[in-house]
Design an enzyme around this catalytic site. Structure first.
Site, PDB file in Angstrom:
ATOM      1  N   GLU A 438       0.784  -1.162   0.103  1.00  0.00           N
ATOM      2  CA  GLU A 438      -0.213  -0.096   0.369  1.00  0.00           C
ATOM      3  C   GLU A 438       1.083   2.009   0.181  1.00  0.00           C
ATOM      4  OE1 GLU A 438      -2.976   2.258   3.091  1.00  0.00           O
ATOM      5  OE2 GLU A 438      -2.417   0.567   3.635  1.00  0.00           O
ATOM      6  N   ASP A 517      -1.202  -1.775   5.457  1.00  0.00           N
ATOM      7  CA  ASP A 517      -0.879  -0.935   6.935  1.00  0.00           C
ATOM      8  C   ASP A 517      -2.094  -1.749   8.049  1.00  0.00           C
ATOM      9  OD1 ASP A 517       0.704   0.772   6.321  1.00  0.00           O
ATOM     10  OD2 ASP A 517      -0.536   2.615   6.570  1.00  0.00           O
ATOM     11  N   ASP A 519      -4.363  -0.532   9.355  1.00  0.00           N
ATOM     12  CA  ASP A 519      -5.356   0.290   9.786  1.00  0.00           C
ATOM     13  C   ASP A 519      -6.889   0.085   9.092  1.00  0.00           C
ATOM     14  OD1 ASP A 519      -4.804   1.135   7.807  1.00  0.00           O
ATOM     15  OD2 ASP A 519      -4.374   3.337   8.611  1.00  0.00           O
ATOM     16  N   ASP A 521      -7.981   1.679   6.279  1.00  0.00           N
ATOM     17  CA  ASP A 521      -7.867   1.806   5.246  1.00  0.00           C
ATOM     18  C   ASP A 521      -7.249   0.686   4.687  1.00  0.00           C
ATOM     19  OD1 ASP A 521      -9.349   3.803   5.010  1.00  0.00           O
ATOM     20  OD2 ASP A 521      -7.142   5.414   4.918  1.00  0.00           O
TER      21      ASP A 521
END
Length: 678
Positions: A438, A517, A519, A521
């Protein structure tokens, strides 16, 4: 098919013995597939399938499954109860024969069961062999009988422990931790399979209770509509065209003059939605057949022919126009095919494909007659079905052109792969890995920290297309998706699953690792990528090539050493962090300040520092490599598909138009990674 009469004889004489038991503990994989979580859950299916066989024979209306606090399982049914009389050959209680001798059961000559899912008589004896304890209670003949077993052996002889006017069987077992890698049951896995079983058996009540929580969780399933409700469930959350809101239901069976070995029943429910994928699920005697077989072939042939015949007859297809293909007709179709037959022949030990050839003819006839009648009686709905297939035909032509353009581009770029791809030097695909990363920042760290000989890096900028909500044409026109296809090298299947130009032997990497990541997103991007692989490169998932990396969420620094903290799928981030701090000898509530005897505040160094990693780019290349990329120290989660209905539903809910499903899932699972790198 003729029903088994209520007064049908079912006693020790019905139990046929084929051979003895011992090899199960030595080679459990031969009987339950594996000793992983999949094999563990298979024990439950074996017991439940016996109860369902009683239901299909007309003797059972309720089944309950309970997961106890210690992960033991109890399955209760109100069927006839396993016979307890002396077996005519073995001269021991028939219950003991069934529990301790492999290939002992009432399903070999169709006298006790006209139809059954369990065919080999190995189920309950295998559960006994692979459990450290089994307790069986049988209600029949006015008494409650009990017998106990352990690891395939009888530990307590049969005895009467009570009286009851009811009938049924209760089996409680404790899986053997010497055999299984894990003995912890997954509620969702149990839920999905039991719900599917309830759909396939109209009006059968099945309950699931989980006692491992402070407040026991209870789910109940009972569907008066049977597979009609199943199809509605498969289409839940999808846009269904006006006029097709009610699923089409077709049923039929062989006549009474049919020989027993050619008898059969066919049930089909189908409904189109506005999507692009096909979701047709086939079952034989309640056994899911993921590779289809004769019943699926008969259904597909009939469906395509009847729709084309109707379109020609009504002038919806012009004389010079080619026939609609099966892919055109099945685009956006959700369907359930359920057949029942006395002696099903399956291809392979896993029963993945039905081989009984006469079921192709029977299914073809039942579907042809039923669908032709429906189309004649419902002209408005029929025109909607034909129109949707014609639109699919046009889109298929456009998608083929886009796919061919992508393939030509791939060939042209074979000497110079996508510009952002940092390829590895080794060319042996079995040794190489592709990290899909990402963002450019994380991509830069990954490129600097990787092993350049076997690890390739492909950074993505932003989120890729949600391919569940667009057609093939738009998906293959995306630069990001073209880069993925070119880098991996296999080509793609189509949304309808016709194989496309996909060739797994051309895979340039045998480990394709999604690294995003830790998280919300990052979770969304993982889901988008997994949706892409599920829709266009599913054989890579089936082959075990797709993985998700599990980066750390915290670093706890003690002196000069950093202890990395990873999600475990069972605890919140705060709980994991606090447990880690305690394991390092510190108190998580210590803020570093203490008071002396006089009450004066005294500054004290806490002894540790915590860093929260919100993104991969926050780690330097060395940290990223050691925590997330190094095969010796990293954690990977392999992407698998164990239940097609659950997988399809997850993709549909997470990637469809309903935002709420995605939000709830991300909140629950954004940091879930539970499987160590193999």
């Amino acid at each position: 098919m003729a029903e088994t009469p209520k007064n049908s004889e079912y006693d020790g004489g019905e139990i046929k013995i084929l051979e003895g038991l011992e090899a199960v503990r030595k080679r459990p994989g031969m009987y339950i597939g594996s000793t992983s979580a999949s094999g563990l859950h298979h024990l439950v299916w074996e017991i439940v399938d016996n109860s369902v066989d009683e239901a299909m024979a007309g003797f059972c209306t309720e089944i309950s499954v309970t997961v106890h606090a210690d992960n033991s399982i109890t399955v209760v049914d109100n069927g006839r109860g396993i016979p307890v009389d002396l077996h005519p050959v073995k001269k021991i209680p028939t219950l003991e024969v069934v529990m301790t001798i492999l290939h002992a059961g009432g399903k070999f000559d169709n006298s006790a069961y006209k139809v059954s899912g369990g065919l080999h008589g190995v189920g309950i004896s295998v559960v006994n062999a692979l459990s450290k304890k089994v307790v069986v209670q049988v209600k029949r003949d006015g008494n409650v009988y009990e017998m106990q077993f352990a690891r395939g052996k009888t530990t307590e002889k049969m005895k009467v422990v009570g009286q009851s006017e009811q009938t049924g069987t209760t089996v409680t077992f404790w899986p053997d931790d010497e055999i299984f890698e894990t003995c912890v049951y997954d509620f969702d896995t149990l839920h999905n399979r039991l719900q599917e079983t309830a759909f396939l058996n109209k009006n059968l009540k099945i309950s699931l209770t989980d006692e491992r929580e402070a407040t026991p969780r209870v789910e109940e399933f009972c569907y008066a509509g049977g597979i009609i409700d199943f199809v509605r469930f498969l289409n839940d959350g999808k846009d269904v065209p006006e006029g097709l809101k009610d699923p089409i239901y077709i049923e039929g069976k062989t006549g009474p003059e049919t020989p027993l070995d050619k008898m059969g029943e066919v049930e089909v429910a189908l409904q189109w939605n506005s999507g692009y994928g096909e979701n047709v699920m086939s079952f034989a005697n309640d056994i899911y057949t993921p590779e289809g077989g004769m019943h699926l072939e008969g259904f597909r042939t009939a469906l395509t022919r009847v729709v084309n015949d109707y379109a020609r007859k009504q002038g919806l297809l012009k004389e010079k126009e080619a026939n609609l293909t099966g892919d055109d007709v099945r685009e956006g179709l959700s369907a359930v095919i359920s057949v029942k037959l006395p002696d099903p022949q399956f291809e392979g030990q896993t029963k993945a494909k039905l081989g009984s050839s006469y079921m192709r003819t029977l299914t073809n006839k039942v579907v042809s007659d039923g669908l032709a009648e429906y189309l004649e009686e419902h002209p408005k709905q029929a025109r909607t079905i034909v129109s949707k297939a014609q639109q699919a035909c046009k889109a298929r032509t456009a998608a083929r052109k886009a796919r061919e353009a992508t393939r030509r581009k791939s060939l042209l770029e074979s000497a110079s792969l996508p510009g952002k791809l940092a390829d590895c030097s080794v060319r042996d695909a079995e040794l190489t890995e592709l990290f899909i990363v990402e963002g450019d920042s994380a991509g830069g760290s990954a490129k600097d920290g990787r092993r350049r000989d076997i690890q390739a890096i492909l950074p993505l900028r932003g989120k890729i297309l949600n391919v569940e909500r667009v057609g093939d044409h738009r998906a293959f026109s995306s630069d990001t998706i073209q880069s993925l296809i070119t880098a991996i090298g296999t080509g793609v299947t189509t949304a309808a699953g016709d194989g496309g130009d996909f060739d797994i032997t051309k895979a340039r990497y045998h480990k394709i690792i999604i690294m995003t990541d830790a998280d919300v997103d990052g979770a969304h991007i993982r889901i988008l990528l997994m949706t892409f692989f599920y829709k266009y490169m599913r054989p890579l998932i089936d082959a075990g090539y797709i993985y998700v990396a599990c980066p750390p969420i915290f670093g706890v620094k003690v002196r000069k050493k950093i202890h990395y903290v990873y999600p475990n799928g069972r605890q919140t981030e705060e709980e994991i962090l606090r447990d880690t701090i305690r394991s390092l000898g510190f108190s998580p509530d210590d803020d570093g300040d203490t008071k002396d005897d006089s009450g004066k505040l005294k500054k004290k160094k806490r002894g540790y520092d915590v860093q929260r990693y919100k993104g991969l780019g926050e780690m330097d290349p060395k940290q990223l490599a050691s925590t997330t990329m190094d095969p010796k120290t990293r954690i990977l989660q392999r992407v698998t598909i164990e239940d097609a209905a659950a997988a399809d539903r997850a993709v549909r809910e997470l990637m469809g138009s309903e935002v709420g499903y995605r939000r709830d899932y991300i909140e629950r699972h954004a940091h879930d990674a539970r499987f160590l790198d193999a």
